[in-house]
Design a protein around this motif. Structure first.
Motif, mmCIF file in Angstrom:
data_model
loop_
_atom_site.group_PDB
_atom_site.id
_atom_site.type_symbol
_atom_site.label_atom_id
_atom_site.label_comp_id
_atom_site.label_asym_id
_atom_site.label_seq_id
_atom_site.Cartn_x
_atom_site.Cartn_y
_atom_site.Cartn_z
ATOM 1 N N ARG A 218 0.825 -1.205 0.000
ATOM 2 C CA ARG A 218 0.000 0.000 0.000
ATOM 3 C C ARG A 218 0.862 1.260 0.000
ATOM 4 O O ARG A 218 0.548 2.234 -0.696
ATOM 5 N N ARG A 219 1.929 1.225 0.776
ATOM 6 C CA ARG A 219 2.797 2.400 0.860
ATOM 7 C C ARG A 219 3.364 2.753 -0.509
ATOM 8 O O ARG A 219 3.335 3.917 -0.927
ATOM 9 N N HIS A 220 3.890 1.753 -1.216
ATOM 10 C CA HIS A 220 4.480 2.028 -2.524
ATOM 11 C C HIS A 220 3.398 2.393 -3.546
ATOM 12 O O HIS A 220 3.626 3.222 -4.438
ATOM 13 N N MET A 221 2.220 1.802 -3.410
ATOM 14 C CA MET A 221 1.129 2.121 -4.327
ATOM 15 C C MET A 221 0.750 3.591 -4.204
ATOM 16 O O MET A 221 0.437 4.253 -5.211
ATOM 17 N N ASN A 222 0.763 4.129 -2.986
ATOM 18 C CA ASN A 222 0.472 5.546 -2.816
ATOM 19 C C ASN A 222 1.493 6.407 -3.558
ATOM 20 O O ASN A 222 1.137 7.443 -4.141
ATOM 21 N N GLN A 223 2.759 5.993 -3.556
ATOM 22 C CA GLN A 223 3.781 6.723 -4.303
ATOM 23 C C GLN A 223 3.519 6.637 -5.807
ATOM 24 O O GLN A 223 3.679 7.621 -6.538
ATOM 25 N N VAL A 224 3.110 5.444 -6.265
ATOM 26 C CA VAL A 224 2.789 5.268 -7.687
ATOM 27 C C VAL A 224 1.617 6.167 -8.082
ATOM 28 O O VAL A 224 1.621 6.802 -9.147
ATOM 29 N N LEU A 225 0.628 6.235 -7.219
ATOM 30 C CA LEU A 225 -0.535 7.078 -7.510
ATOM 31 C C LEU A 225 -0.148 8.558 -7.565
ATOM 32 O O LEU A 225 -0.640 9.308 -8.420
ATOM 33 N N ARG A 230 0.663 13.315 -11.027
ATOM 34 C CA ARG A 230 1.440 14.410 -11.619
ATOM 35 C C ARG A 230 1.574 14.244 -13.127
ATOM 36 O O ARG A 230 1.617 15.217 -13.877
ATOM 37 N N ARG A 231 1.668 12.993 -13.566
ATOM 38 C CA ARG A 231 1.871 12.728 -14.996
ATOM 39 C C ARG A 231 0.589 12.880 -15.795
ATOM 40 O O ARG A 231 0.624 13.204 -16.982
ATOM 41 N N ARG A 334 -13.915 5.670 -12.775
ATOM 42 C CA ARG A 334 -13.067 6.414 -13.700
ATOM 43 C C ARG A 334 -12.639 7.705 -13.026
ATOM 44 O O ARG A 334 -13.459 8.436 -12.466
ATOM 45 N N ARG A 335 -11.373 7.982 -13.065
ATOM 46 C CA ARG A 335 -10.890 9.217 -12.463
ATOM 47 C C ARG A 335 -11.300 10.397 -13.339
ATOM 48 O O ARG A 335 -11.000 10.455 -14.531
ATOM 49 N N ARG A 336 -11.971 11.331 -12.722
ATOM 50 C CA ARG A 336 -12.429 12.494 -13.460
ATOM 51 C C ARG A 336 -11.290 13.478 -13.681
ATOM 52 O O ARG A 336 -10.275 13.442 -12.976
ATOM 53 N N SER A 337 -11.477 14.377 -14.644
ATOM 54 C CA SER A 337 -10.461 15.383 -14.936
ATOM 55 C C SER A 337 -10.270 16.276 -13.715
ATOM 56 O O SER A 337 -11.228 16.854 -13.184
ATOM 57 N N GLY A 338 -9.021 16.369 -13.247
ATOM 58 C CA GLY A 338 -8.715 17.197 -12.092
ATOM 59 C C GLY A 338 -8.984 16.533 -10.766
ATOM 60 O O GLY A 338 -8.695 17.119 -9.709
ATOM 61 N N GLU A 339 -9.551 15.333 -10.769
ATOM 62 C CA GLU A 339 -9.875 14.640 -9.522
ATOM 63 C C GLU A 339 -8.636 13.945 -8.964
ATOM 64 O O GLU A 339 -7.820 13.413 -9.716
ATOM 65 N N SER A 340 -8.492 13.948 -7.658
ATOM 66 C CA SER A 340 -7.389 13.224 -7.036
ATOM 67 C C SER A 340 -7.694 11.730 -7.045
ATOM 68 O O SER A 340 -8.867 11.321 -7.078
ATOM 69 N N PHE A 341 -6.650 10.929 -6.993
ATOM 70 C CA PHE A 341 -6.866 9.483 -6.939
ATOM 71 C C PHE A 341 -7.535 9.084 -5.625
ATOM 72 O O PHE A 341 -8.264 8.089 -5.569
#
Length: 371
Positions: A218-225, A230-231, A334-341
């Motif tokens: 979970r910790r590394h997944m948060n970094q991936v998110l 940002r990308r 689905r992640r919306r435009s501008g929405e945080s993960f």
């Protein structure tokens, strides 16, 4: 500036290994030039024979040029670096012996050059090679001193030559032995560095990978998110799915935790086999998993989950009764435009709850995604 760069490339080449060897050669040439300057000063002071000194200078210059050619064209000659180093060291020792014979009252000072050559070898050669070169230097200088005192005892008194040889032999043997100790120290340092690198890699794996399932934690997944957030370009699609293995607590209670662990391992293997190249699956906690599907429309994300469900249903888990089928429930958002993960995960979590309430073994889209 470009002309200087082209000239440097012509002289030193572009290969880093070749340039490093030529830098060592250049450092040796600087030492040669200093010694030649001192030798010419000896000639000017009448301490050395001019013809013999000029012969030594010519010999040294030809040797330096020959070694430059050997190094620069080593792609053709294919000589090992230690072979070149041994050859240059032997050449330098010959020059040191020659300088000893023509330096008159300053000849003892020339012996320091033999020691310097062996010191250079400590950094470029194996201890056995350094020891052999030291032995060759001792023999070569010993024979030279014996011949000089036998043919010209006035200028080269036997007792003086004998004592000088003793000092030289002691210095060369000591230097060769120190070379062996330095080699051991370098090997120990290299081994410790490798062990430290392995330990750091192990720590990194432990900090980022779930030991049971070999999925990222979970910790590394948060970094991936965070990186993906940002990308993520405006308008690009990405989906998040929360997955929960159905009735996992009952499996643990009925078959034991060892079988439960086997279910988790088999599930992670089947799930990973269903993913696309850029999809990321993590163990989110217990029997819950988080799947990120970058650059995926909802239809493609659902297809991945359906493919995953088929593979999971077909799993054969050691320890389970024949016919015992494993399934999972999933909430997809689905992640919306501008929405945080984080917000997308919250919506996927609500959809997962709906899937469980509806009877499990199903994929539910977050409310905003339902057509």
């Amino acid at each position: 500036m470009n002309a200087l760069r082209r000239l440097a490339t012509l002289l030193y080449g572009a290969d880093p290994g070749l340039r490093r060897m030529l830098h060592y050669w250049a450092a040796t040439c600087i030492l040669y030039v200093i010694c030649i300057g001192l030798l010419m000063l000896q000639v000017e002071q009448g301490l050395s024979d001019p013809d013999a000194a000029h012969g030594l200078v010519a010999f040294g210059a030809c040797g330096a040029f020959a070694f430059y050619v050997l190094i620069r064209a080593n792609a053709v000659f294919k000589l090992a670096s230690d072979q070149l180093a041994v050859s240059q060291a032997a050449f330098s020792l010959i020059c040191a012996v020659w300088a000893y014979t023509i330096s008159g009252p300053l000849r003892a000072a020339m012996l320091t050059m033999a020691v310097v050559v062996i010191v250079f070898c400590m950094f470029a050669l194996r201890p056995r090679q350094t020891l052999m070169l030291s032995a060759a230097a001792i023999v070569g200088m010993g024979v030279t001193m014996w011949w000089l005192q036998a043919h010209d005892p006035v200028r080269f008194p036997p007792a003086t030559e004998f004592l000088t040889f003793g000092y030289l032999a002691g210095a060369l043997v000591s230097t060769a032995l120190l070379s062996g100790e330095m080699s051991k120290l370098r090997a120990r340092t290299k081994r410790q560095k490798a062990e430290l690198s392995d330990a750091l890699e192990t720590i990194k794996v432990l900090a980022t990978v779930d030991e049971l399932t070999s999925l990222i934690n979970r910790r590394h997944m948060n970094q991936v998110l965070e990186t993906e957030e940002r990308r993520h370009a405006p308008g690009a699609e990405a989906c998040i799915a929360l997955i929960d293995i159905d009735f996992f607590k009952q499996v643990n209670d009925r078959y034991g935790h060892a079988t439960g662990d086997a279910v988790l391992r088999c599930f992670s293997a089947a799930a990973r086999a269903s993913l696309r190249a850029n999809d990321v699956l993590a163990r989110w906690g217990g029997e819950e998993f988080l799947l990120m599907l970058p650059d995926a429309p909802v239809e493609d994300a659902r297809a991945v989950l359906e493919r995953m469900a088929e593979r999971v249903a077909a799993m054969v888990v050691p320890g389970l009764d024949d016919g015992q089928r494993i399934s999972f429930s999933a909430g997809l958002a689905r992640r919306r435009s501008g929405e945080s993960f984080a917000d997308a995960i919250n919506r996927a979590d609500k959809a997962l709850y709906q899937a469980k309430e509806a009877g499990r073994d199903r994929i539910v889209l977050a409310e905003a995604e339902v057509p």
